[in-house]
Each structure stands twice: as structure tokens, then as C-alpha cells.
Scaffold this motif. Structure first.
Motif, PDB file in Angstrom:
ATOM      1  N   VAL A  20       2.601  14.886   5.149  1.00  0.00           N
ATOM      2  CA  VAL A  20       4.060  14.714   5.219  1.00  0.00           C
ATOM      3  C   VAL A  20       4.721  15.260   3.946  1.00  0.00           C
ATOM      4  N   HIS A  24       7.388  18.403   3.661  1.00  0.00           N
ATOM      5  CA  HIS A  24       8.672  18.315   2.962  1.00  0.00           C
ATOM      6  C   HIS A  24       8.935  19.610   2.180  1.00  0.00           C
ATOM      7  N   LEU A 126      11.313   4.506  -5.685  1.00  0.00           N
ATOM      8  CA  LEU A 126      10.727   5.787  -5.287  1.00  0.00           C
ATOM      9  C   LEU A 126      11.154   6.923  -6.199  1.00  0.00           C
ATOM     10  N   GLU A 131       3.928  11.838  -8.625  1.00  0.00           N
ATOM     11  CA  GLU A 131       3.203  12.475  -7.522  1.00  0.00           C
ATOM     12  C   GLU A 131       1.697  12.340  -7.769  1.00  0.00           C
TER      13      GLU A 131
ATOM     14  N   ILE B 171      17.367   9.817   0.112  1.00  0.00           N
ATOM     15  CA  ILE B 171      16.026   9.416  -0.350  1.00  0.00           C
ATOM     16  C   ILE B 171      15.019  10.530  -0.064  1.00  0.00           C
ATOM     17  N   ALA B 172      15.238  11.234   1.053  1.00  0.00           N
ATOM     18  CA  ALA B 172      14.265  12.248   1.487  1.00  0.00           C
ATOM     19  C   ALA B 172      14.343  13.538   0.683  1.00  0.00           C
ATOM     20  N   ARG B 173      15.152  13.552  -0.382  1.00  0.00           N
ATOM     21  CA  ARG B 173      15.199  14.777  -1.191  1.00  0.00           C
ATOM     22  C   ARG B 173      13.892  14.988  -1.950  1.00  0.00           C
ATOM     23  N   SER B 174      13.234  13.882  -2.286  1.00  0.00           N
ATOM     24  CA  SER B 174      11.926  14.027  -2.948  1.00  0.00           C
ATOM     25  C   SER B 174      10.831  13.896  -1.893  1.00  0.00           C
ATOM     26  N   GLY B 177       9.965  10.315  -1.264  1.00  0.00           N
ATOM     27  CA  GLY B 177      11.012   9.669  -0.471  1.00  0.00           C
ATOM     28  C   GLY B 177      10.929  10.065   0.991  1.00  0.00           C
ATOM     29  N   PHE B 178      10.619  11.343   1.213  1.00  0.00           N
ATOM     30  CA  PHE B 178      10.494  11.826   2.597  1.00  0.00           C
ATOM     31  C   PHE B 178       9.333  11.123   3.290  1.00  0.00           C
ATOM     32  N   TRP B 180       8.137   8.215   2.549  1.00  0.00           N
ATOM     33  CA  TRP B 180       8.534   6.811   2.734  1.00  0.00           C
ATOM     34  C   TRP B 180       9.425   6.665   3.970  1.00  0.00           C
TER      35      TRP B 180
END
Lengths: 182, 215
Positions: A20, A24, A126, A131, B171-174, B177-178, B180
Motif C-alpha cells: 500500500v 501511494h 502518523l 518509515e 492524512i493520505a498525503r504521506s 497516512g495512506f 492507515w
């Protein structure tokens, strides 16, 4: 053997999570991540889950959904008992129907509000999370740990699990060979 | 991007998968290609389609609970009224009503596991047949890989558009976060799964194709 199953599941989660995270990288108009890397990690996760299923039955739903179902059941039971205790004649049909149906909605409201608060806190954390340095190496280590545990715990299932772990390691090699240089 | 728009996009993704399925079926028709590797390609394409169906099959938790509460309420009312009418003691009326509510657990479980797929299929029914003509002289296996790569691109665009208007899209920018958010949002989760299956399907086509050359 149940320790092995949880190790396998956590390794599978790591592989799935890495997939995932890589996906991204292909969003926002950027080039798509290498298909072989994604496929390799997805197959590794599959093999690990399959290996875990030789030890215990896989849960029908995700961990979060199972946990929230238990919490909802607990809240619903407490609400039901409290209401039926408090009302003068709890055996009346509409009281019973209203209590059992209403407690379901109360449980949803309570548990999901609690989860929403928890999620908000987690989402804040978060942003500061680091990482994973090298998930492929980490996966390899975890598989090696399972293999070590499997050695003294030999029964009919270990051969099948061992074969699946070998396949997972082969696909990890393929993934590593196709990873872009960092 | 409203859910309706997401379902329309997913319907298009499913059409692309169906195109790959058709091309692969045409490629393996009539030959000695019906082996384990060809079966693997078909299975992967089916899994990709299934993930897309499930991406569109989400039922909001509040709606699921509301339907559940209404069903439990109705059954409990019927059982309690019935047991009242036959003159059972209040304690037994309560026991029978609670037992009826608990007995609904299994059918309810079956219904909520079957519903997403049924709903997903209905929401992503193909609205027009897709005609894509491959250029002359192109190897069909290369064409299938190309089709699946197109699918990956369109899934990535759907994810982008969906997150652009999502209330937690920030949140999904990282990457963390994505990940999660994908663990909490069925649409994201299953679209990512579909992309993963598409990648595995491309690899499976590669493996099948390399064995074809050996024959």
C-alpha cells in the motif's frame, strides 16, 4: 503453533502494508510503482497468510472489525441489562423490542465515537511516524524467525508451511532484484 | 467525488478487466493452453474483478446497524407478543425474546457477508460495451499486459480523485497516512487490492507467455 500463526500474520501485514505504501508512490500523477515489486510483495503476503491458515483458521473479518464487534456486544449487553432492570414490566413486547433494537444503536454510537477519538489521536501521531528502513530485509528476518521456530515444533503441517515459506522467500528475492535503487 | 462517481469509475475498471479476460480467453481458446499457468492468469483476473466489486460494495456501518436493529426489534416484538399470548411467565418471555435476538446472529452474519458483493455487482454493472482495437501485429500477450497496465493507471487516478475530496484525505498525503486510511476505508482498501491483483496477473501472464515460447 499459535505463536507461529501470529508471527506469520504480522509478517503478512507488513508485506501488505508495504504494498500500500508503494502504491501511494504512484499517486498524484507520479509513475506507477514497479509491477513486479508490488506483485512479489502481494504474493509473499498471500503465502504467509496461507501458511498461517495451516495453523489456525483465518478470521472472517479484519482485526478492527472483530474488536469493534466484541465492544459493541459488551456495550449492548450492559445497556440491555440496565434498561430491563430499570423498567417496571420488562416483559412487555414493545419494551423488549425497543430495548434490544435501541441498545444496538447505543452500542454503535458509543463504540464508533470511541474509535473516532482514538483514530483522531492516531492520525495526529502518523505525521511524526518514521518509515521502515527496509521492509524486504525485515520480512526476510521475520520469515527466518518463523523457520527457526518451526524446526523444534515439527508435525504434519510443518512441511506445508515450510514449502510456503520457501515460495515467499523466492518472491522476496524477485522483489529485491526489481526494487529501484534508493 | 461522490460515491456514485466512484462506482462509475469502478464499473469502467471492471470493463477493462473483462477486456483482459476476453483477450486471454481468445488467446487460449482451442489450443493446449488450458494448463495450470493459464488457470493462474484467469484466477488472478477473477480476483482483481472481485476486489473491484468489493470496493463498490460498501454499506455504511450506521445503515447496517439500523437495518439490524429494525430486524431484531421486529423479530423480538413478534416472539414476545406470541409468548405473551400463550401465557408464558414474564421471565420466559424475556428469555425467548433474547434467544430470538441471538438466533438472528448467524443469518445476519450470512447476509452482511453476501451483501457487499451483490451490491457491488449491481453498482458497477457495465453501462456500455467497450471496444478497444489493438494495433495490427501486436502480440496478444503484450496487449493483455498493456490493458492491465492501463487498469493500474486508471485505479491510481480513481484513488487520487477519491482522496482529493475525502474528509481525511489530508492524512493520505504521506505513505504511512495512506496505509492507515486504507485500513479504514473499504473503497481504498479494495482498490489497492485490485491494483495488487492486476500486478500479479501481469506477472502470471509473463510466466504463462514464457512457457508458451518454450513449447
Amino acid at each position: 503453533m499459535s505463536g507461529i500463526a501470529s508471527l506469520l500474520c504480522s509478517a503478512a501485514e507488513l508485506a501488505e502494508g508495504t504494498v500500500v505504501r508503494l502504491q501511494h508512490a504512484g499517486m498524484g500523477g507520479r509513475p506507477l510503482p514497479d509491477r513486479t515489486v508490488i506483485a512479489g510483495l502481494a504474493i509473499v503476503a498471500e503465502r504467509l497468510r496461507l501458511a498461517a491458515s495451516h495453523v489456525t483458521d483465518p478470521p472472517p473479518f479484519g482485526r478492527r472489525m472483530v474488536a469493534s464487534a466484541y465492544w459493541m456486544l459488551a456495550v449492548q449487553t450492559i445497556t440491555c441489562v440496565a434498561v430491563l432492570w430499570a423498567v417496571p414490566d420488562p416483559s412487555r413486547p414493545w419494551v423488549l423490542a425497543g430495548t434490544l433494537a435501541g441498545s444496538d444503536l447505543v452500542a454503535l454510537a458509543v463504540v464508533y465515537s470511541a474509535y473516532a477519538l482514538y483514530d483522531r489521536g492516531q492520525a495526529r501521531r502518523l505525521t511524526s511516524a518514521g518509515e521502515d528502513a527496509n521492509p524486504v530485509a525485515e520480512l526476510r528476518e521475520r520469515i527466518a524467525a518463523v523457520t527457526r521456530l518451526l524446526e523444534p515444533d515439527r508435525d504434519d503441517r510443518h512441511l506445508e508451511i515450510g514449502k510456503l515459506l520457501e515460495q515467499a522467500l523466492t518472491w522476496l528475492d524477485i522483489t529485491e532484484a526489481n526494487q529501484p535503487p534508493t | 467525488m461522490t460515491n456514485r462517481h466512484v462506482y462509475e469509475s469502478i464499473a469502467r475498471h471492471r470493463q477493462i478487466v473483462q477486456l483482459a479476460v476476453q483477450r486471454f480467453a481468445a488467446l487460449t481458446a482451442g489450443g493446449d493452453d488450458d494448463n495450470a499457468r493459464a488457470a493462474d492468469v484467469r484466477e488472478r483476473l477473477d480476483m482483481c474483478d472481485d476486489a473491484l466489486v468489493r470496493a463498490a460494495g460498501g454499506v455504511p456501518t450506521w445503515l447496517r446497524t439500523l437495518i439490524g436493529a429494525l430486524s431484531v426489534g421486529s423479530v423480538v416484538w413478534l416472539v414476545a407478543s406470541g409468548t405473551h399470548l400463550i401465557g408464558l411467565q414474564p421471565g420466559w418471555v424475556i428469555t425467548a425474546a433474547v434467544a430470538a435476538a441471538m438466533a438472528m446472529g448467524w443469518p445476519w452474519y450470512l447476509a452482511i457477508t453476501a451483501l457487499p458483493r451483490r451490491l457491488g455487482r449491481r453498482r458497477t454493472r457495465p453501462f456500455a460495451s467497450m471496444e478497444i482495437q489493438a494495433p495490427d501485429g501486436i502480440d496478444p500477450a503484450v496487449e493483455i499486459r498493456g490493458v492491465l497496465q492501463v487498469l493500474r493507471g486508471t485505479i491510481a487516478r480513481t484513488l487520487d480523485r477519491y482522496l482529493a475530496e475525502h474528509r481525511q484525505g489530508r492524512i493520505a498525503r504521506s505513505a504511512a497516512g495512506f496505509e492507515w486510511l486504507a485500513g479504514r476505508e473499504p473503497i481504498l482498501f479494495w482498490l489497492c487490492r485490485a491494483d495488487g491483483h492486476a500486478c500479479v496477473a501481469i506477472e502470471a501472464v509473463d510466466i504463462w507467455d514464457s512457457r508458451r515460447d518454450l513449447r
